[in-house]
Design a protein around this motif. Structure first.
Motif, PDB file in Angstrom:
ATOM      1  N   THR A 203      53.663  35.948  42.994  1.00  0.00           N
ATOM      2  CA  THR A 203      53.997  37.241  43.606  1.00  0.00           C
ATOM      3  C   THR A 203      52.831  38.228  43.598  1.00  0.00           C
ATOM      4  O   THR A 203      52.992  39.382  44.004  1.00  0.00           O
ATOM      5  CB  THR A 203      55.205  37.878  42.896  1.00  0.00           C
ATOM      6  N   LEU A 215      54.509  37.151  49.978  1.00  0.00           N
ATOM      7  CA  LEU A 215      55.160  37.095  48.669  1.00  0.00           C
ATOM      8  C   LEU A 215      54.563  38.081  47.673  1.00  0.00           C
ATOM      9  O   LEU A 215      54.863  38.018  46.481  1.00  0.00           O
ATOM     10  CB  LEU A 215      55.051  35.674  48.093  1.00  0.00           C
ATOM     11  N   THR A 216      53.716  39.000  48.153  1.00  0.00           N
ATOM     12  CA  THR A 216      53.020  39.917  47.246  1.00  0.00           C
ATOM     13  C   THR A 216      53.944  41.047  46.788  1.00  0.00           C
ATOM     14  O   THR A 216      53.684  42.237  47.037  1.00  0.00           O
ATOM     15  CB  THR A 216      51.773  40.511  47.922  1.00  0.00           C
ATOM     16  N   LEU A 217      55.009  40.676  46.083  1.00  0.00           N
ATOM     17  CA  LEU A 217      55.988  41.665  45.630  1.00  0.00           C
ATOM     18  C   LEU A 217      55.436  42.526  44.495  1.00  0.00           C
ATOM     19  O   LEU A 217      55.804  43.695  44.366  1.00  0.00           O
ATOM     20  CB  LEU A 217      57.268  40.954  45.166  1.00  0.00           C
TER      21      LEU A 217
END
Length: 378
Positions: A203, A215-217
């Motif tokens: 992430t 997906l870079t939460l």
């Protein structure tokens, strides 16, 4: 009733050497990758004088890979370090505090190791968000403590080698001596720790591994967010760069035949395009299409010798990286440009208008923006 002066009791069964060894292996790999890639980043940013002329400008994606690994391994180390500390923290309360010279050496190494490891992970994590709530300069202190942590790890491994060897595998003598019923719980704990390390990595790593950008939460940046589809670390306003008009801009290039060029004269020189990544020390990176004048052509224009390097001086009024230098390998690389355009558009002020430096395999902080002067160096 137990006296308050006596150490506390710990009844958890997984605070054992087998659990510590298993998590320690993963943490050791993360630290090793982080340390090695950190050394690469430091050498590229602050090369020794004897190495500077020959620093390689290829592969193009070299720094993007190493710095992406540096930040990814550092992020993965967060849950691994927490799990490791949970496993061994009851030993901090062992009594008597010192039983022998060897025990004193072990405890001293652990104290330094824990302090250095926590410091490195915490400050590195805050650096990815560009938050510096401390009075010291991040780069030199982070670098120095990295060596302290590395030395502490080596000392700790030397002291704990017999215990590590005894609990290295499932069939190792120390492991077999542990209660057999703890095996399933231990495997569940290790699976949870591995899942946590994997989750925080997946992430966040998309800020440099762009196929995973959606997906870079937990990442502080998205590689697509910014002017011209590229993030910005330092804006023109933050750098103290005011409005630069095309008619007033001048680029000074020193050398045997120094020249002062207007922006129109730069535009009239042969233009080249290169697809290059910009990779920042904070961990984000993205490839983009840059167009402009080859630095090598500007060196030839002023009669610089083939072995010459370049010093780029920014128009910004303050900042630790307003001046950057590159050796002959970078200066003569055909992909090293004084860029005027980004992704088919004129540079925006925050991306370095009117001209900026862009070179392959180079830290983002050295891709000098708002360049007003190029100095030929010996």
């Amino acid at each position: 009733m137990r006296s308050r002066l006596l150490p506390p009791r710990f009844n958890g069964r997984l605070h054992d050497a087998r659990t510590a060894t298993s998590i320690g292996r993963w943490l050791g790999i993360a630290f090793m990758v982080c340390f090695a890639t950190g050394l690469i980043s430091h050498v590229l940013q602050h090369p020794p004088a004897w190495l500077s002329p020959d620093l390689p400008s290829r592969p193009v994606w070299g720094y993007r890979l190493t710095q992406g690994l540096h930040v990814a391994s550092g992020v993965a180390a967060v849950p691994l370090l927490l799990a490791k500390l949970w496993t061994v923290y009851p030993r901090l309360f062992s009594w008597p505090a010192v039983r022998s010279v060897r025990h004193a050496l072990e405890r001293s190494s652990v104290a330094v190791l824990v302090a250095a490891a926590v410091f490195e992970v915490a400050t590195g994590l805050l650096n990815t968000a560009q938050w510096y709530p401390w009075p010291f300069s991040f780069v030199p202190v982070h670098y120095a403590v990295a060596w302290l942590a590395a030395g502490s790890v080596l000392l700790h491994l030397a002291v704990k080698a017999p215990e590590i060897r005894a609990h290295w595998g499932r069939r190792s003598p120390g492991t077999l001596a542990l209660p057999e019923e703890d095996g399933p719980d231990r495997r569940s704990l290790l699976a949870a720790v591995a899942a946590a390390a994997g989750a925080v990595t997946v992430t966040t790593v998309g800020q440099s591994l762009t196929p995973l950008k959606d997906l870079t939460l937990l990442a502080p940046r998205h590689p697509d967010h910014g002017p011209s589809g590229l993030p910005v670390n330092r804006t023109a306003a933050a750098a103290g760069v005011g409005l630069i008009t095309a008619d007033r801009f001048r680029l000074t290039v020193t050398g045997p035949r120094p020249r002062t060029l207007t922006l129109d004269e730069l535009r009239n020189l042969p233009q080249y395009e290169a697809r290059l990544p910009i990779a920042c020390v904070e961990g984000w990176s993205k490839s983009a299409r840059w167009a402009g004048v080859r630095v090598a052509d500007l060196l030839d224009l002023v009669g610089a010798p083939p072995h010459a390097g370049v010093r780029a001086v920014s128009l910004e009024t303050h900042g630790g990286y307003r001046v950057s230098e590159m050796g002959r390998e970078y200066a003569r690389d055909p992909l090293t440009l004084l860029a005027l355009r980004l992704n088919g558009e004129e540079l925006t002020p925050d991306h370095g208008y009117p001209v900026r430096l862009i070179a392959p395999n180079r830290p983002g902080v050295l891709q000098t923006k708002w360049v007003g002067r190029l100095e030929v160096t010996a």
